[in-house]
Design a protein around this motif. Structure first.
Motif, PDB file in Angstrom:
ATOM      1  N   ARG A   1       1.267  19.596 -24.007  1.00 25.82           N
ATOM      2  CA  ARG A   1       0.478  19.074 -25.120  1.00 25.82           C
ATOM      3  C   ARG A   1       1.382  18.799 -26.328  1.00 25.82           C
ATOM      4  NH1 ARG A   1      -3.392  22.396 -28.405  1.00 25.82           N
ATOM      5  NH2 ARG A   1      -2.464  21.053 -29.997  1.00 25.82           N
ATOM      6  N   VAL A   2       0.843  18.016 -27.270  1.00 18.86           N
ATOM      7  CA  VAL A   2       1.517  17.777 -28.538  1.00 18.86           C
ATOM      8  C   VAL A   2       1.401  19.030 -29.402  1.00 18.86           C
ATOM      9  CG1 VAL A   2       1.457  16.465 -30.701  1.00 18.86           C
ATOM     10  CG2 VAL A   2       1.122  15.277 -28.519  1.00 18.86           C
ATOM     11  N   VAL A   3       2.507  19.486 -29.919  1.00 17.43           N
ATOM     12  CA  VAL A   3       2.508  20.603 -30.865  1.00 17.43           C
ATOM     13  C   VAL A   3       2.249  20.087 -32.270  1.00 17.43           C
ATOM     14  CG1 VAL A   3       3.876  22.467 -31.891  1.00 17.43           C
ATOM     15  CG2 VAL A   3       4.148  21.894 -29.461  1.00 17.43           C
ATOM     16  N   SER A   4       2.993  19.037 -32.655  1.00 12.30           N
ATOM     17  CA  SER A   4       2.909  18.552 -34.031  1.00 12.30           C
ATOM     18  C   SER A   4       3.325  17.094 -34.127  1.00 12.30           C
ATOM     19  CB  SER A   4       3.814  19.402 -34.928  1.00 12.30           C
ATOM     20  OG  SER A   4       3.812  18.919 -36.267  1.00 12.30           O
ATOM     21  N   ASN A   5       2.682  16.384 -35.039  1.00 14.11           N
ATOM     22  CA  ASN A   5       3.208  15.090 -35.482  1.00 14.11           C
ATOM     23  C   ASN A   5       3.362  15.097 -36.997  1.00 14.11           C
ATOM     24  OD1 ASN A   5       0.374  14.887 -35.984  1.00 14.11           O
ATOM     25  ND2 ASN A   5       0.450  12.656 -35.835  1.00 14.11           N
ATOM     26  N   ASP A   6       3.553  16.303 -37.551  1.00 15.41           N
ATOM     27  CA  ASP A   6       3.759  16.481 -38.986  1.00 15.41           C
ATOM     28  C   ASP A   6       5.260  16.465 -39.258  1.00 15.41           C
ATOM     29  OD1 ASP A   6       3.938  17.233 -41.616  1.00 15.41           O
ATOM     30  OD2 ASP A   6       2.495  18.876 -41.459  1.00 15.41           O
ATOM     31  N   PHE A   7       5.775  15.327 -39.712  1.00 22.08           N
ATOM     32  CA  PHE A   7       7.216  15.177 -39.920  1.00 22.08           C
ATOM     33  C   PHE A   7       7.744  16.149 -40.965  1.00 22.08           C
ATOM     34  CE2 PHE A   7       5.244  12.339 -43.020  1.00 22.08           C
ATOM     35  CZ  PHE A   7       5.973  12.586 -44.172  1.00 22.08           C
ATOM     36  N   ARG A   8       6.890  16.642 -41.817  1.00 21.77           N
ATOM     37  CA  ARG A   8       7.341  17.533 -42.884  1.00 21.77           C
ATOM     38  C   ARG A   8       7.756  18.899 -42.366  1.00 21.77           C
ATOM     39  NH1 ARG A   8       1.834  16.282 -45.976  1.00 21.77           N
ATOM     40  NH2 ARG A   8       1.247  16.514 -43.787  1.00 21.77           N
ATOM     41  N   THR A   9       7.224  19.320 -41.238  1.00 24.99           N
ATOM     42  CA  THR A   9       7.500  20.683 -40.767  1.00 24.99           C
ATOM     43  C   THR A   9       8.324  20.747 -39.482  1.00 24.99           C
ATOM     44  OG1 THR A   9       5.374  20.712 -39.584  1.00 24.99           O
ATOM     45  CG2 THR A   9       5.404  21.587 -41.832  1.00 24.99           C
ATOM     46  N   ILE A  10       8.361  19.678 -38.706  1.00 20.24           N
ATOM     47  CA  ILE A  10       9.112  19.728 -37.446  1.00 20.24           C
ATOM     48  C   ILE A  10      10.584  20.016 -37.715  1.00 20.24           C
ATOM     49  CG2 ILE A  10       9.875  18.423 -35.425  1.00 20.24           C
ATOM     50  CD1 ILE A  10       7.218  16.879 -35.570  1.00 20.24           C
ATOM     51  N   GLY A  11      11.177  19.291 -38.667  1.00 24.24           N
ATOM     52  CA  GLY A  11      12.586  19.503 -38.980  1.00 24.24           C
ATOM     53  C   GLY A  11      12.864  20.891 -39.529  1.00 24.24           C
ATOM     54  N   ILE A  12      11.943  21.412 -40.335  1.00 23.66           N
ATOM     55  CA  ILE A  12      12.123  22.757 -40.885  1.00 23.66           C
ATOM     56  C   ILE A  12      12.137  23.787 -39.765  1.00 23.66           C
ATOM     57  CG2 ILE A  12      10.997  24.561 -42.255  1.00 23.66           C
ATOM     58  CD1 ILE A  12      10.130  22.380 -44.197  1.00 23.66           C
ATOM     59  N   ASP A  13      11.258  23.627 -38.783  1.00 25.49           N
ATOM     60  CA  ASP A  13      11.234  24.572 -37.671  1.00 25.49           C
ATOM     61  C   ASP A  13      12.521  24.497 -36.849  1.00 25.49           C
ATOM     62  OD1 ASP A  13       8.773  25.337 -38.544  1.00 25.49           O
ATOM     63  OD2 ASP A  13       7.636  24.384 -36.926  1.00 25.49           O
ATOM     64  N   LEU A  14      13.054  23.299 -36.682  1.00 23.94           N
ATOM     65  CA  LEU A  14      14.333  23.174 -35.981  1.00 23.94           C
ATOM     66  C   LEU A  14      15.435  23.903 -36.751  1.00 23.94           C
ATOM     67  CD1 LEU A  14      14.273  19.412 -34.908  1.00 23.94           C
ATOM     68  CD2 LEU A  14      13.832  21.401 -33.462  1.00 23.94           C
ATOM     69  N   ALA A  15      15.366  23.817 -38.068  1.00 28.18           N
ATOM     70  CA  ALA A  15      16.410  24.404 -38.900  1.00 28.18           C
ATOM     71  C   ALA A  15      16.300  25.913 -39.035  1.00 28.18           C
ATOM     72  CB  ALA A  15      16.380  23.764 -40.294  1.00 28.18           C
ATOM     73  N   THR A  16      15.121  26.478 -38.790  1.00 35.06           N
ATOM     74  CA  THR A  16      14.917  27.896 -39.112  1.00 35.06           C
ATOM     75  C   THR A  16      14.531  28.791 -37.941  1.00 35.06           C
ATOM     76  OG1 THR A  16      12.589  27.508 -39.704  1.00 35.06           O
ATOM     77  CG2 THR A  16      14.222  27.307 -41.473  1.00 35.06           C
ATOM     78  N   GLN A  17      14.009  28.239 -36.867  1.00 38.15           N
ATOM     79  CA  GLN A  17      13.425  29.091 -35.822  1.00 38.15           C
ATOM     80  C   GLN A  17      14.252  29.181 -34.540  1.00 38.15           C
ATOM     81  OE1 GLN A  17      10.710  30.936 -36.704  1.00 38.15           O
ATOM     82  NE2 GLN A  17      11.074  29.931 -38.686  1.00 38.15           N
TER      83      GLN A  17
END
Length: 303
Positions: A138-154
């Protein structure tokens, strides 16, 4: 076209119409229906794991490029996969064509298929970037504002430790984005138009460029000597400025009118995470001249 590879038919607005975004009454914002978050401990329901997630991106899209830059900056190329939709769209939305290859995860021909599989009858915005979860299908997110942050922090266990959204700077990053988002990221396109709205947007954009130029005269990056999410968010607009909204120089003579800002933009471009995620052909207006992004950069500032 290979008989064994599924591709969408060519974009055809005469047959399929123009793409339309369904919006709530009185709300002109696109509907970003999926806003799931990846967390290191899995408390969100989507745990950070290598090989689990895939990003559907578009070379043309600055918001998608934010995520692919963060993926590269944090050394996650072998942890989170990525593929690209075609840059042409009709009423069906973004599609997979021979230009950039098929969908390597699900074999979808349309990005809409991913949304329909997640939510049958989906009527929101079908956008890039889209974050897909292989495990749940399934799709987790199409919110561009948070996808990159999660890549950077999680994904700390698998990242190179770049730390582009450090805790001690998050408030400053977000505050700066609250200013630069309307003035630059959204304002650049508006500034190229005509009428009072465009004139106001142009004045604000050029005022902001001047402020950034002054800031970068004494600072390597927007927030000192550390490359952060703030730089990524701004840069994706800068790289498109002179070949997109300002291609006819309707706004100003070009980014080079601000020497420190222009040097800063080139400094970032000449790094692999930025160069490798940029395809000028995908967003350059016909007839536009691409500035020399490979010109030497002389910035007597700390590395």
């Amino acid at each position: 076209m290979s008989q064994n590879v599924p591709y969408a038919s060519p974009a055809d607005t005469a047959v399929h119409g123009e793409y339309r975004i369904t919006r709530a009454p009185g709300d002109e914002r696109p509907l970003y229906r999926f806003t799931g978050r990846i967390t290191a401990d899995g408390s969100s329901g989507f745990a950070a794991e290598p090989g689990r997630y895939h990003i559907y991106a578009g070379w043309f899209c600055p918001w998608a490029q934010r995520t692919t830059i963060q993926r590269a900056l944090n050394g996650l190329e072998d942890v989170v996969s990525v593929s690209y939709v075609d840059g042409r769209r009709d009423g069906r939305g973004w599609a997979f064509r021979e230009t950039y290859g098929p969908d390597p995860v699900n074999g979808f021909t349309l990005l809409r298929d991913a949304y329909e599989r997640t939510e049958p009858g989906f009527d929101g915005h079908i956008s890039v970037p889209t974050l897909w979860d292989r495990r749940t299908g399934r799709v987790v997110s199409n919110d561009f504002r948070t996808i990159g942050i999660d890549l950077a922090t999680q994904f700390g266990r698998w990242s190179n430790g770049a730390d582009t959204y450090p805790e001690d700077l998050r408030a400053e990053i977000d505050a700066l984005d609250a200013r630069l988002g309307p003035a630059v990221n959204h304002g650049a396109g508006a500034a190229a138009g005509t009428g009072d709205v465009a004139l106001a947007a142009r004045a604000l954009l050029l005022e902001t460029f001047a402020e950034l130029d002054a800031r970068l005269a004494t600072s390597r990056y927007l927030l000192g000597d550390r490359l952060t999410e703030a730089d990524v968010r701004l840069w994706v607009t800068l790289v498109r400025y002179d070949v997109g909204p300002n291609h006819a120089r309707a706004v100003n003579p070009g980014l080079a009118a601000y020497p420190h800002l222009w040097a800063y933009a080139r400094d970032l471009y000449q790094r692999k995470p930025f160069t490798g995620t940029t395809d000028f052909a995908a967003f350059t207006e016909p007839g536009a001249s691409v500035p020399d992004w490979h010109a030497p950069v002389e910035r007597p500032l700390p590395a």
